[in-house]
Design an enzyme around this catalytic site. Sequence first.
Site, PDB file in Angstrom:
ATOM      1  N   ARG A 284       0.835  -1.204   0.000  1.00 38.70           N
ATOM      2  CA  ARG A 284       0.000   0.000   0.000  1.00 38.70           C
ATOM      3  C   ARG A 284       0.872   1.258   0.000  1.00 38.70           C
ATOM      4  O   ARG A 284       0.571   2.246   0.656  1.00 38.70           O
ATOM      5  CB  ARG A 284      -0.954   0.013   1.202  1.00 38.70           C
ATOM      6  CG  ARG A 284      -1.902  -1.166   1.275  1.00 38.70           C
ATOM      7  CD  ARG A 284      -2.861  -1.213   0.090  1.00 38.70           C
ATOM      8  NE  ARG A 284      -3.704  -2.384   0.202  1.00 38.70           N
ATOM      9  CZ  ARG A 284      -3.394  -3.594  -0.306  1.00 38.70           C
ATOM     10  NH1 ARG A 284      -2.272  -3.763  -0.983  1.00 38.70           N
ATOM     11  NH2 ARG A 284      -4.209  -4.618  -0.153  1.00 38.70           N
TER      12      ARG A 284
ATOM     13  N   SER B  67     -11.346   0.325   3.415  1.00 41.11           N
ATOM     14  CA  SER B  67     -10.487  -0.099   4.529  1.00 41.11           C
ATOM     15  C   SER B  67      -9.735   1.111   5.079  1.00 41.11           C
ATOM     16  O   SER B  67      -8.997   1.761   4.341  1.00 41.11           O
ATOM     17  CB  SER B  67      -9.500  -1.168   4.055  1.00 41.11           C
ATOM     18  OG  SER B  67     -10.192  -2.310   3.599  1.00 41.11           O
TER      19      SER B  67
ATOM     20  N   GLU C  29      -4.896   4.172   6.335  1.00 41.68           N
ATOM     21  CA  GLU C  29      -4.677   3.989   4.902  1.00 41.68           C
ATOM     22  C   GLU C  29      -5.043   5.229   4.087  1.00 41.68           C
ATOM     23  O   GLU C  29      -4.293   5.621   3.195  1.00 41.68           O
ATOM     24  CB  GLU C  29      -5.463   2.765   4.410  1.00 41.68           C
ATOM     25  CG  GLU C  29      -5.016   2.256   3.072  1.00 41.68           C
ATOM     26  CD  GLU C  29      -5.581   0.866   2.761  1.00 41.68           C
ATOM     27  OE1 GLU C  29      -6.146   0.717   1.681  1.00 41.68           O
ATOM     28  OE2 GLU C  29      -5.456  -0.028   3.614  1.00 41.68           O
TER      29      GLU C  29
END
Length: 338
Positions: free
Chosen positions: A164, A239, A334
Amino acid sequence: MRMFENYSLETLNTFGFKVSARYFVEAESVEDIREAIAFAARENVPVVPLGGGSNLVLSGNQEALFVHVNLRGKEVVSRDGETVCVKAGAGENWHEFVRWTLAEQAFGFENLSLIPGNVGAAPIQNIGAYGVEIKDHFQSLEALDIQTGELKSFSLDECQFGYRDSVFKNAARDHFIITSVTFSLDAELSPRLDYGRLRQEVEQRSQGSQSEAFVISEAVCDIRMEKLPDPMVLGNAGSFFKNPVVDESVLSKLQRDFPDIVAYPFEGRWKLAAGWLIDRAGLKGFRQGAAGTYNKQALVLVNHGGAGPDDVLGLAKHIQSVVFDRFGVELEMEPRVY
């Protein structure tokens, strides 16, 4: 190109926060972006690229120029017996792009179906799901230098992809606006069904007249819709936390105290399921005012209606604190906060 002032971003961020941008422009070409950054330089305001608005938290009204990157277009660049090279404008919707690749007999992204956002944002986050990341099929991208207005090409190595992560979240952060991305996909399907639930769903489905790639894609869509809320109904950014990656010694200690902890091998280390950690900390379905965790997936923070950025960020800090106290593991957000 038309410039707007004090423009509402409520419908352009998936949390539905009622915030505005000092300036806003819809960019449908590279030249539009160049004009926008020149305007921002004259006004001495920062430039913020905006795609689908699904991976950011707008912390309040923004004294910036938001450039909605709406560069469109998809094409098969080349095809041989093994690979299919495809290129897409940064403004293309990611899921629609994935379905288009499958229709073009270009395989590899079926596991990434229904991930929200646009093509241009995908490399920034190195989006991934069910054992596949975009770096697995990445070839190159073009991005506009915000300082010079010049187009620069980035190779796989130059993007510095990680879990990520990419150079665009680090050294190149706030310096470039991605305009197009090129991928090298497979001419033959090689299914990635490492996750048990996905394999089970695919095996249970009758293929009928559809190819297996579309079966996999639809199975992924159904699984995601089952556990993730529609942002048009319940504001969210998907998320909210990364799955933390820990050494084996840390996992072993956790397994002694929590034998059912969910973990996956990852590049010589172990990736913990952040959703499991939040759930076991007693925070699944938890509400703090109008902000809360989704009752079907603790990893998703939601706006139940009327929540502002401070509510969501306050809840995120509370979750981080509770999880650390319980497991000694730090959760990293995130979405990007502006």
